[in-house]
Design an enzyme around this catalytic site. Structure first.
Site, mmCIF file in Angstrom:
data_model
loop_
_atom_site.group_PDB
_atom_site.id
_atom_site.type_symbol
_atom_site.label_atom_id
_atom_site.label_comp_id
_atom_site.label_asym_id
_atom_site.label_seq_id
_atom_site.Cartn_x
_atom_site.Cartn_y
_atom_site.Cartn_z
ATOM 1 C CG HIS A 9 -0.918 -2.575 0.365
ATOM 2 N ND1 HIS A 9 -1.514 -3.701 0.254
ATOM 3 C CD2 HIS A 9 -0.767 -2.100 -0.898
ATOM 4 C CE1 HIS A 9 -1.734 -3.906 -1.147
ATOM 5 N NE2 HIS A 9 -1.231 -3.163 -1.847
ATOM 6 C CB THR A 21 -5.094 -3.868 -6.703
ATOM 7 O OG1 THR A 21 -5.312 -5.221 -6.469
ATOM 8 C CG2 THR A 21 -6.175 -2.821 -5.708
ATOM 9 N NE ARG A 58 -4.056 -1.331 -2.979
ATOM 10 C CZ ARG A 58 -4.494 -0.621 -3.890
ATOM 11 N NH1 ARG A 58 -5.664 0.064 -3.775
ATOM 12 N NH2 ARG A 58 -3.965 -0.126 -5.058
ATOM 13 C CD GLU A 79 0.778 -0.332 -7.800
ATOM 14 O OE1 GLU A 79 1.524 0.506 -8.361
ATOM 15 O OE2 GLU A 79 0.930 -1.482 -7.290
#
Length: 196
Positions: A9, A21, A58, A79
């Protein structure tokens, strides 16, 4: 030979600052949105038989801005769940561990305290790759996801233990291409920057 194109991203505030993140669902920066608009520019009119995208904004916003009209959101592409490390830089987290009297730490071997282990991430990535391999029999596949997840994915693509993903850096708004050579999985390109 069909290719698996993987995109990380576009830029976020935390990708700039180096903060982990994971499940924190933060937006792209203005620069990240501009990067996303050009991620596929030099691929021409390539068509994908399947486009799989992480559910985090994102990644999905990157896909939309890159001009992908139809894609499937796949929870296994989220993630790594960083647990107590989420929102911290590695240096900050190591300082916190030292202050608490805990020893050294490495995400790729130790996992994320309060989050996911490397083996849990490997299981998710292996499920994605099982699906991708079937789709590659029909044509090219595109995946839009995150740094550590994609690093784990390339390790598993090559048949390596997930910990070897540590050796494959991928920057925000960069692309990589995985394919086969004489039926063996290979990396054709890695960490290719956007054209603009």
């Amino acid at each position: 030979m069909s290719e698996l194109i993987v995109l990380r991203h576009g830029e976020t505030e935390w990708s700039v600052s180096g903060q982990h993140t994971g499940t924190s669902d933060i937006p792209l920066t203005e620069r990240g949105e501009e990067q996303a608009r050009h991620l596929l520019d030099d691929l021409g009119d390539r068509e994908f038989v399947e486009v799989l995208v992480s559910p985090l904004q994102r990644a999905s916003r990157t896909a939309e801005l890159a001009g992908i009209e139809e894609f499937e959101t796949v929870p296994d592409l989220a993630e790594w769940d960083y647990g107590e490390v989420d929102g911290l830089t590695t240096a900050d987290y190591l300082a916190r561990r030292e202050a608490d009297g805990r020893g050294p730490w490495n995400l790729w071997t130790d996992g994320a305290p309060g989050g996911e282990s490397p083996s849990a991430v490997a299981e998710r990535v292996d499920r994605v790759l099982g699906r991708v391999r079937r789709s590659l029999e029909k044509g090219d596949v595109l995946v839009v996801a995150h740094s550590h997840l994609l690093r784990a994915l390339v390790a598993r693509w090559l048949g390596l233990d997930v910990r070897h993903g540590e050796g494959f850096l991928i920057d925000a708004a960069h692309r990589s291409v995985l394919t086969h050579k004489r039926e063996s999985p290979v990396v054709k390109y890695w960490n290719v920057p956007p054209t603009h």
